[in-house]
Design an enzyme around this catalytic site. Structure first.
Site, PDB file in Angstrom:
ATOM      1  N   TYR A 104      -2.142   0.266  10.042  1.00 27.00           N
ATOM      2  CA  TYR A 104      -2.375  -0.449   8.783  1.00 27.00           C
ATOM      3  C   TYR A 104      -1.128  -0.373   7.882  1.00 27.00           C
ATOM      4  CZ  TYR A 104      -3.952  -1.084   3.992  1.00 27.00           C
ATOM      5  OH  TYR A 104      -4.050  -1.491   2.694  1.00 27.00           O
ATOM      6  N   SER A 117       0.820  -1.221   0.000  1.00 26.23           N
ATOM      7  CA  SER A 117       0.000   0.000   0.000  1.00 26.23           C
ATOM      8  C   SER A 117       0.848   1.263   0.000  1.00 26.23           C
ATOM      9  CB  SER A 117      -0.873  -0.006   1.256  1.00 26.23           C
ATOM     10  OG  SER A 117      -1.514   1.231   1.431  1.00 26.23           O
ATOM     11  N   LYS A 152       1.654  -3.363   6.541  1.00 23.23           N
ATOM     12  CA  LYS A 152       2.001  -3.612   5.136  1.00 23.23           C
ATOM     13  C   LYS A 152       3.513  -3.497   4.923  1.00 23.23           C
ATOM     14  CE  LYS A 152      -2.079  -4.341   3.288  1.00 23.23           C
ATOM     15  NZ  LYS A 152      -2.453  -5.470   2.423  1.00 23.23           N
TER      16      LYS A 152
HETATM   17  N1  UFG Z   1     -12.851  11.700   1.898  1.00 19.82           N
HETATM   18  C1  UFG Z   1     -13.783  12.688   2.160  1.00 19.82           C
HETATM   19  N2  UFG Z   1     -15.021  12.291   2.521  1.00 19.82           N
HETATM   20  C2  UFG Z   1     -15.391  10.984   2.640  1.00 19.82           C
HETATM   21  C3  UFG Z   1     -14.421   9.995   2.363  1.00 19.82           C
HETATM   22  C4  UFG Z   1     -13.158  10.380   2.000  1.00 19.82           C
HETATM   23  O1  UFG Z   1     -13.507  13.883   2.081  1.00 19.82           O
HETATM   24  O2  UFG Z   1     -16.549  10.707   2.992  1.00 19.82           O
HETATM   25  C5  UFG Z   1     -11.507  12.111   1.500  1.00 19.82           C
HETATM   26  C6  UFG Z   1     -10.434  11.631   2.454  1.00 19.82           C
HETATM   27  O3  UFG Z   1     -10.278  12.523   3.515  1.00 19.82           O
HETATM   28  C7  UFG Z   1      -9.228  11.562   1.528  1.00 19.82           C
HETATM   29  C8  UFG Z   1      -9.828  11.214   0.162  1.00 19.82           C
HETATM   30  O4  UFG Z   1     -11.211  11.528   0.273  1.00 19.82           O
HETATM   31  O5  UFG Z   1      -8.633  12.799   1.434  1.00 19.82           O
HETATM   32  C9  UFG Z   1      -9.674   9.765  -0.189  1.00 19.82           C
HETATM   33  O6  UFG Z   1     -10.129   8.994   0.923  1.00 19.82           O
HETATM   34  P1  UFG Z   1     -10.348   7.422   0.852  1.00 19.82           P
HETATM   35  O7  UFG Z   1     -10.858   7.002   2.194  1.00 19.82           O
HETATM   36  O8  UFG Z   1     -11.160   7.078  -0.342  1.00 19.82           O
HETATM   37  O9  UFG Z   1      -8.890   6.856   0.602  1.00 19.82           O
HETATM   38  P2  UFG Z   1      -7.551   7.069   1.460  1.00 19.82           P
HETATM   39  O10 UFG Z   1      -6.690   7.968   0.631  1.00 19.82           O
HETATM   40  O11 UFG Z   1      -7.788   7.462   2.845  1.00 19.82           O
HETATM   41  O12 UFG Z   1      -7.049   5.578   1.557  1.00 19.82           O
HETATM   42  C10 UFG Z   1      -6.342   4.964   0.561  1.00 19.82           C
HETATM   43  C11 UFG Z   1      -6.575   3.466   0.635  1.00 19.82           C
HETATM   44  C12 UFG Z   1      -6.015   2.902   1.907  1.00 19.82           C
HETATM   45  C13 UFG Z   1      -4.576   3.322   2.055  1.00 19.82           C
HETATM   46  C14 UFG Z   1      -4.452   4.809   1.955  1.00 19.82           C
HETATM   47  C15 UFG Z   1      -3.016   5.258   1.986  1.00 19.82           C
HETATM   48  O13 UFG Z   1      -7.943   3.197   0.560  1.00 19.82           O
HETATM   49  O14 UFG Z   1      -6.086   1.502   1.880  1.00 19.82           O
HETATM   50  O15 UFG Z   1      -4.987   5.259   0.728  1.00 19.82           O
HETATM   51  O16 UFG Z   1      -2.922   6.455   2.673  1.00 19.82           O
HETATM   52  F1  UFG Z   1      -4.107   2.936   3.254  1.00 19.82           F
END
Ligand code: UFG
Length: 320
Positions: A139, A115, A143
């Site tokens: 997490y 990841s 990884k």
């Molecule tokens: N976000 C919102 N509102 C929501 C959901 C997400 O604003 O309801 C934002 C988050 O704050 C983030 C972006 O959208 O800035 C993307 O969020 P996600 O939850 O879709 O994805 P992440 O970037 O947090 O997570 C991804 C992978 C994880 C991994 C991570 C690495 O899904 O498995 O990247 O940092 F660990």
């Protein structure tokens, strides 16, 4: 090849399994169904309901496996900070069980779903595989630990191993999309607003040092991810541990993703500004030059493709 796909009933694992079958490989899916779905296992794959603790019963010396693709893991960043012991046990303990079984059965090739979370807060605009790895959550730490276990297993026991560091997986393929009991990801949540299952989306943080103040991520189509598994599975040789980033090399902000969802679906997606989500880096964008050079992989699908394909699967399913 005969491939054991651990976690093949999950979102990415099921698409990888379908891609394997499509090009003529044989696949056995092993999944404990804790978060996966039995009906996501593609027709044509065998299915074993099992945890990794018992993988040795399936991955036997006489079963004839050529390789393993390992995607079975707990994968919620927030949950990993609430229950670290669960993540160490399941992710790292599970990988140890799997590597033990592979050694006993003399299966010498593995592709592992690592990841972007292994990097933590990057200090460069484009993250290469040589970037500093300082995970900011449990997490990501699990990884990174497994990546290091694979390095040792390669060096000492001659395993051929690939760590694929996914950035933000999105989209759908072969009729298979994201279906999490607890949905935390941006595009599926935005689509739940489109389908009326939520009334709005919270934008977590609007004061980041990015062009529009919201977080920037590198979204990558799950079909492009699957293609990388197939290419690297064939390319890796004994005693090698390869690490590859998988992203498009371009970032989209939360607001840009919401614009894409509105354009593709033709629906309004009401959003509300909300506080930052703890642990979210401002910007995570991959350089995927290494895998491009080594095996000729490149992301081929756009953000519009990801949103459209995810939406189509959601509409076909009728429920979020
Ligand atoms: N976000 C919102 N509102 C929501 C959901 C997400 O604003 O309801 C934002 C988050 O704050 C983030 C972006 O959208 O800035 C993307 O969020 P996600 O939850 O879709 O994805 P992440 O970037 O947090 O997570 C991804 C992978 C994880 C991994 C991570 C690495 O899904 O498995 O990247 O940092 F660990």
């Amino acid at each position: 090849m005969l491939v054991l796909v651990a976690g093949g009933a999950g979102y990415i694992g099921s698409v990888v399994t379908a891609a394997l079958l499509e090009v003529g490989h044989e696949a056995v899916v092993l999944d404990d169904l804790s978060t996966g779905h039995r009906d996501a296992v593609p027709d044509g794959a065998s299915f074993v309901e099992s945890s990794l603790a018992d993988v040795g019963q399936t991955l036997t010396a006489d079963a004839g496996f050529d390789a393993v693709i390992h995607l079975a893991a707990k994968s919620l960043v927030g949950e990993s900070e609430q229950r670290p012991e669960l993540y160490w046990r399941q992710n790292v303990g599970g990988a140890m069980d799997l590597l033990d079984a592979m050694r006993v059965a003399d299966v010498r090739r593995i592709v592992f779903s690592s990841s972007a979370a292994t990097y933590g807060e990057p200090d460069t605009d484009l993250i290469t595989e040589d970037a500093r790895t300082e995970p900011t959550n449990v997490y990501g730490a699990t990884k990174l630990t497994i990546d290091r276990m694979l390095a040792g297993e390669s060096r000492v026991h001659g395993l051929g191993a690939v760590s694929l560091r996914y950035f933000n997986a999105a989209g759908a393929a072969y009729g298979l999309g994201e279906r999490h009991a607890t949905e935390t990801h941006l595009i599926p949540i935005a689509l739940q607003v489109v389908t009326g299952d939520r009334d709005h989306l919270s934008v977590y943080g609007t004061d980041y040092p990015t062009p529009d103040g919201t977080c920037v991520r590198d979204y990558i189509h799950v079909a492009d991810l699957a293609a990388a598994h197939l290419l690297t599975l064939e390319a890796v040789g004994p005693g090698e541990h390869r690490i590859y980033n998988l992203g498009c090399g371009s970032g989209y902000s939360v607001r840009e993703v919401l614009t894409a969802v509105r354009e593709v679906t033709g629906h309004p997606v009401p959003d509300q500004d909300a506080p930052r989500r703890p642990g979210d880096p401002a910007r995570l964008v991959a350089s995927s030059d290494r895998i491009a050079q080594d095996v000729g992989w490149a992301a081929r699908r756009s953000l519009t493709d990801m949103v459209r394909d995810a939406y189509e699967v959601l509409q076909a399913r009728g429920t979020p």
